[in-house]
Design a protein around this motif. Structure first.
Motif, mmCIF file in Angstrom:
data_model
loop_
_atom_site.group_PDB
_atom_site.id
_atom_site.type_symbol
_atom_site.label_atom_id
_atom_site.label_comp_id
_atom_site.label_asym_id
_atom_site.label_seq_id
_atom_site.Cartn_x
_atom_site.Cartn_y
_atom_site.Cartn_z
ATOM 1 N N ILE A 13 0.714 -1.236 0.009
ATOM 2 C CA ILE A 13 -0.182 0.005 -0.028
ATOM 3 C C ILE A 13 0.815 1.385 -0.088
ATOM 4 O O ILE A 13 0.446 2.511 -0.092
ATOM 5 N N LYS A 14 2.226 1.187 0.058
ATOM 6 C CA LYS A 14 3.088 2.290 -0.097
ATOM 7 C C LYS A 14 2.748 3.320 -1.098
ATOM 8 O O LYS A 14 2.556 2.514 -2.330
ATOM 9 N N GLU A 15 2.651 4.369 -1.244
ATOM 10 C CA GLU A 15 2.492 5.482 -2.219
ATOM 11 C C GLU A 15 1.055 5.157 -2.610
ATOM 12 O O GLU A 15 0.843 5.969 -3.805
ATOM 13 N N LYS A 16 0.175 4.587 -2.109
ATOM 14 C CA LYS A 16 -1.072 4.439 -2.880
ATOM 15 C C LYS A 16 -1.835 5.636 -2.035
ATOM 16 O O LYS A 16 -1.315 5.875 -1.165
ATOM 17 N N LYS B 114 1.913 4.716 8.476
ATOM 18 C CA LYS B 114 2.854 3.832 8.927
ATOM 19 C C LYS B 114 3.508 3.104 7.759
ATOM 20 O O LYS B 114 4.750 2.944 7.473
ATOM 21 N N SER B 115 2.644 2.663 6.737
ATOM 22 C CA SER B 115 2.860 1.805 5.741
ATOM 23 C C SER B 115 3.246 2.512 4.560
ATOM 24 O O SER B 115 3.301 2.126 3.369
ATOM 25 N N HIS C 34 -5.995 -3.096 7.336
ATOM 26 C CA HIS C 34 -4.661 -2.991 6.745
ATOM 27 C C HIS C 34 -4.299 -4.169 6.144
ATOM 28 O O HIS C 34 -3.663 -4.315 5.049
ATOM 29 N N PHE C 35 -4.520 -5.451 6.881
ATOM 30 C CA PHE C 35 -4.263 -6.767 6.377
ATOM 31 C C PHE C 35 -5.325 -7.112 5.037
ATOM 32 O O PHE C 35 -4.424 -7.480 3.948
ATOM 33 N N MET C 36 -6.344 -6.780 4.961
ATOM 34 C CA MET C 36 -7.238 -6.946 3.937
ATOM 35 C C MET C 36 -6.605 -6.104 2.756
ATOM 36 O O MET C 36 -6.436 -6.752 1.461
ATOM 37 N N ALA C 37 -6.189 -4.870 2.897
ATOM 38 C CA ALA C 37 -5.608 -4.098 1.821
ATOM 39 C C ALA C 37 -4.496 -4.668 1.067
ATOM 40 O O ALA C 37 -4.063 -4.393 0.380
ATOM 41 N N ASN C 38 -3.643 -5.202 2.194
ATOM 42 C CA ASN C 38 -2.233 -5.609 1.873
ATOM 43 C C ASN C 38 -2.335 -7.121 1.112
ATOM 44 O O ASN C 38 -1.079 -7.492 1.003
#
Ligand code: NDP
Ligand code: 8X3
Length: 256
Positions: free
Chosen positions: A5-8, A29-30, A224-228
């Motif tokens: 998810i970095k930079e999204k 944080k991510s 966060h887990f779902m998105a990642n």
């Protein structure tokens, strides 16, 4: 774990408190850029200040009421980056009166925020996701969307609606790479009960008395887990209770 998810760009409604604020913090944080929504602009500004101080991300504030479709449209008309993840979190309960005693204004507030707010944001943001064939919509439902309890008639009805809408949205986007998910928490200690009991903090505190409730971060970690997950994985729903809870009405207190 790979950080996907970095930079999204993640758009979080109701980021001024509770689950939404915790989600903003973990996504920041991510390294995800954030659009933060809520009505209390001062809280959004304070959160943005904290997040940009600690993380190299962009944060844009969207201080509008999710019930106000025109305000949402106006904001999006002036926001150009593609929204990768939409977290429809803004929501609330008002009152615990039985159907025959409940206040109609409370019902309007819950229906307009919990249902129409989610509909507004999804209708406005999903077309671009479909066009790009990429994106993730994550709705915050509730155990109240899986079962109904006395005093919760309309709140439960709104969360059942979120569940139905989430499932239908997934089906409407069938065949695309857009993901659609939902999290369904039990008791989470946030400002939720204070809002439900209209500022009566004693009554609000009783909800979490002598038990160990979930906290905003517990739900944020699941979002966060779902998105990642890898792009081929779509988690439809997650029901999550504190250990002391087994249904909407079964809550074990330490003094029992
Ligand atoms: P909080 O009261 O702590 O946070 C609610 C958030 O929603 C706030 O940021 C509030 O911001 C925002 N909000 C409310 N109405 C609007 C509106 N009209 N427009 C924009 N933002 C709005 O509660 P929670 O964090 O607990 O609640 C978040 C979600 O989780 C809700 O959908 C709730 O139904 C759900 N949920 C909560 C559970 C719990 O036990 N706490 C359990 C299961 C689900 P502001 O007031 O600044 O607009
Ligand atoms: C909030 C949890 O149990 O009050 O959705 O409905 S509950």
């Amino acid at each position: 774990m790979q950080n996907r998810i970095k930079e999204k760009w993640t758009f979080i409604t109701g980021a001024t408190a509770g689950i939404g604020k915790a989600t903003a913090e973990i996504f920041a944080k991510s390294g995800s850029n954030l659009v933060l929504n809520g009505r209390r602009k001062n809280r959004l500004e304070e959160l943005k200040k904290q997040l940009v101080q600690h993380y190299s991300i962009e944060v844009v504030l969207a201080p509008f009421d999710v019930r106000d479709r025109e305000a949402a449209q106006q904001f999006l008309d002036n926001f150009s980056p593609p929204i990768d993840i939409l977290v429809n979190n803004a929501g609330l309960a008002k009152g615990v009166e039985a159907v025959f005693n409940a206040h109609l204004d409370d019902w309007d507030t819950m229906v307009d925020t919990n249902i129409k707010g989610v509909l507004n944001m999804t209708r406005l943001i999903s077309p671009e996701m479909k066009k790009r064939n990429s994106g993730h919509i994550i709705n915050i439902g509730s155990i109240a969307g899986h079962e109904s309890y006395p005093g919760g008639s309309v709140y439960c009805a709104t969360k059942h609606a979120v569940k139905a809408f989430t499932e239908a949205t997934k089906k409407d986007l069938h065949g695309t790479k857009v993901r659609v998910s939902m999290v369904s928490p039990g008791l989470v200690e946030t400002e939720f009960s204070e809002v439900r009991f209209k500022g009566d903090t004693d009554r609000a505190n009783e909800v979490y008395e002598d038990m160990n409730p979930l906290i905003g971060e517990d739900i944020a970690e699941i979002v966060h887990f779902m998105a990642n997950r890898p792009p081929h994985v779509n988690i439809m729903d997650t029901v999550v209770f504190p250990v002391a809870q087994s249904s909407s009405t079964m809550v074990h207190r330490d003094n029992e």
